[in-house]
Design a protein around this motif. Sequence first.
Motif, PDB file in Angstrom:
ATOM      1  N   LEU A  64     -11.396 -15.215 -12.789  1.00  0.00           N
ATOM      2  CA  LEU A  64     -11.379 -16.453 -13.572  1.00  0.00           C
ATOM      3  C   LEU A  64     -10.529 -17.526 -12.893  1.00  0.00           C
ATOM      4  N   MET A  65      -9.376 -17.141 -12.378  1.00  0.00           N
ATOM      5  CA  MET A  65      -8.504 -18.103 -11.699  1.00  0.00           C
ATOM      6  C   MET A  65      -9.166 -18.619 -10.415  1.00  0.00           C
ATOM      7  N   LEU A  66      -9.844 -17.738  -9.697  1.00  0.00           N
ATOM      8  CA  LEU A  66     -10.556 -18.134  -8.486  1.00  0.00           C
ATOM      9  C   LEU A  66     -11.677 -19.129  -8.820  1.00  0.00           C
ATOM     10  N   LEU A  67     -12.409 -18.856  -9.900  1.00  0.00           N
ATOM     11  CA  LEU A  67     -13.465 -19.776 -10.327  1.00  0.00           C
ATOM     12  C   LEU A  67     -12.887 -21.129 -10.712  1.00  0.00           C
ATOM     13  N   LEU A  92     -13.888  -7.072 -19.382  1.00  0.00           N
ATOM     14  CA  LEU A  92     -13.229  -5.789 -19.116  1.00  0.00           C
ATOM     15  C   LEU A  92     -14.141  -4.588 -19.262  1.00  0.00           C
ATOM     16  N   GLY A  93     -15.102  -4.673 -20.146  1.00  0.00           N
ATOM     17  CA  GLY A  93     -15.994  -3.535 -20.358  1.00  0.00           C
ATOM     18  C   GLY A  93     -15.295  -2.404 -21.089  1.00  0.00           C
ATOM     19  N   ARG A 142     -17.024   1.415  -8.454  1.00  0.00           N
ATOM     20  CA  ARG A 142     -18.354   0.929  -8.829  1.00  0.00           C
ATOM     21  C   ARG A 142     -18.295  -0.072  -9.983  1.00  0.00           C
ATOM     22  N   ARG A 143     -17.196  -0.104 -10.745  1.00  0.00           N
ATOM     23  CA  ARG A 143     -17.063  -1.045 -11.861  1.00  0.00           C
ATOM     24  C   ARG A 143     -16.541  -2.412 -11.422  1.00  0.00           C
ATOM     25  N   ILE A 144     -15.972  -2.512 -10.239  1.00  0.00           N
ATOM     26  CA  ILE A 144     -15.381  -3.777  -9.780  1.00  0.00           C
ATOM     27  C   ILE A 144     -16.416  -4.908  -9.751  1.00  0.00           C
ATOM     28  N   PRO A 145     -17.600  -4.705  -9.144  1.00  0.00           N
ATOM     29  CA  PRO A 145     -18.591  -5.802  -9.156  1.00  0.00           C
ATOM     30  C   PRO A 145     -19.043  -6.170 -10.570  1.00  0.00           C
ATOM     31  N   VAL A 146     -19.087  -5.198 -11.471  1.00  0.00           N
ATOM     32  CA  VAL A 146     -19.482  -5.474 -12.858  1.00  0.00           C
ATOM     33  C   VAL A 146     -18.444  -6.390 -13.510  1.00  0.00           C
ATOM     34  N   VAL A 147     -17.164  -6.102 -13.306  1.00  0.00           N
ATOM     35  CA  VAL A 147     -16.099  -6.932 -13.874  1.00  0.00           C
ATOM     36  C   VAL A 147     -16.170  -8.345 -13.287  1.00  0.00           C
ATOM     37  N   VAL A 148     -16.350  -8.447 -11.978  1.00  0.00           N
ATOM     38  CA  VAL A 148     -16.416  -9.763 -11.321  1.00  0.00           C
ATOM     39  C   VAL A 148     -17.625 -10.547 -11.835  1.00  0.00           C
ATOM     40  N   LEU A 149     -18.800  -9.933 -11.880  1.00  0.00           N
ATOM     41  CA  LEU A 149     -20.007 -10.625 -12.359  1.00  0.00           C
ATOM     42  C   LEU A 149     -19.889 -11.002 -13.836  1.00  0.00           C
ATOM     43  N   SER A 150     -19.267 -10.142 -14.638  1.00  0.00           N
ATOM     44  CA  SER A 150     -19.064 -10.461 -16.052  1.00  0.00           C
ATOM     45  C   SER A 150     -18.136 -11.659 -16.206  1.00  0.00           C
ATOM     46  N   ALA A 151     -17.078 -11.710 -15.404  1.00  0.00           N
ATOM     47  CA  ALA A 151     -16.145 -12.843 -15.461  1.00  0.00           C
ATOM     48  C   ALA A 151     -16.851 -14.135 -15.060  1.00  0.00           C
ATOM     49  N   ALA A 202      -6.322  -2.482 -14.285  1.00  0.00           N
ATOM     50  CA  ALA A 202      -6.962  -2.936 -13.051  1.00  0.00           C
ATOM     51  C   ALA A 202      -8.146  -3.854 -13.361  1.00  0.00           C
ATOM     52  N   ALA A 203      -8.956  -3.490 -14.354  1.00  0.00           N
ATOM     53  CA  ALA A 203     -10.089  -4.336 -14.730  1.00  0.00           C
ATOM     54  C   ALA A 203      -9.588  -5.686 -15.233  1.00  0.00           C
ATOM     55  N   GLY A 204      -8.522  -5.687 -16.012  1.00  0.00           N
ATOM     56  CA  GLY A 204      -7.949  -6.936 -16.509  1.00  0.00           C
ATOM     57  C   GLY A 204      -7.452  -7.820 -15.384  1.00  0.00           C
TER      58      GLY A 204
END
Length: 175
Positions: free
Chosen positions: A77-80, A61-62, A10-19, A68-70
């Motif tokens: 970030l690299m994808l963006l 990272l939160g 459940r934290r994966i989308p939060v990390v992606v959106l934060s990045a 994993a979050a890192g």
Amino acid sequence: MITELSIEPRRIPVVVLSAIGIYLGFMVLVKIFGSRVLSSMTASDAVVVIMFGAVGGRVILGHPPTLAAGLIGLFTLMLLEAAFGTLRRYTGWGRRLDRSPVLVVADGQLLPENMRRCHVSRTDVYSAVRRAGLGSLDGVQAMILEPTGTLSIIRTGQPLDRDVLRNVRGADRLG
């Protein structure tokens, strides 16, 4: 140990959106304040850049930060960066996102309005003159703030090819 290294799904989308948010926010701030902010590296500038990284990393990272979050944050970030690089290459976005080069010295004369607009100080100009091995502004035919934030110098007496100055804001001031 596995829980410290892994991430709850459940934290994966939060990390992606934060990045994504930090990346876009940083790009907007660089556009507003200019790339000059990142190019001159005095001790205080280095501290600010480190703080950018710390704030960005903490937001992405939160809590608690995990390996994993890192990795997910770095991948995002690299994808963006790759996506924006592709957009710049194949669309007109590059001209909107990147700053255009600006003339800050013409024929040995400072251009205060352009300097103010680009956040270039007299100290920056004099430092660039010294790095070029010149003893005065009289040796500078043109000094240009490049989109990368560096200051380029064309010495007095060198021929000027107008194609080289095509996109330089203020190039019409050169004799």
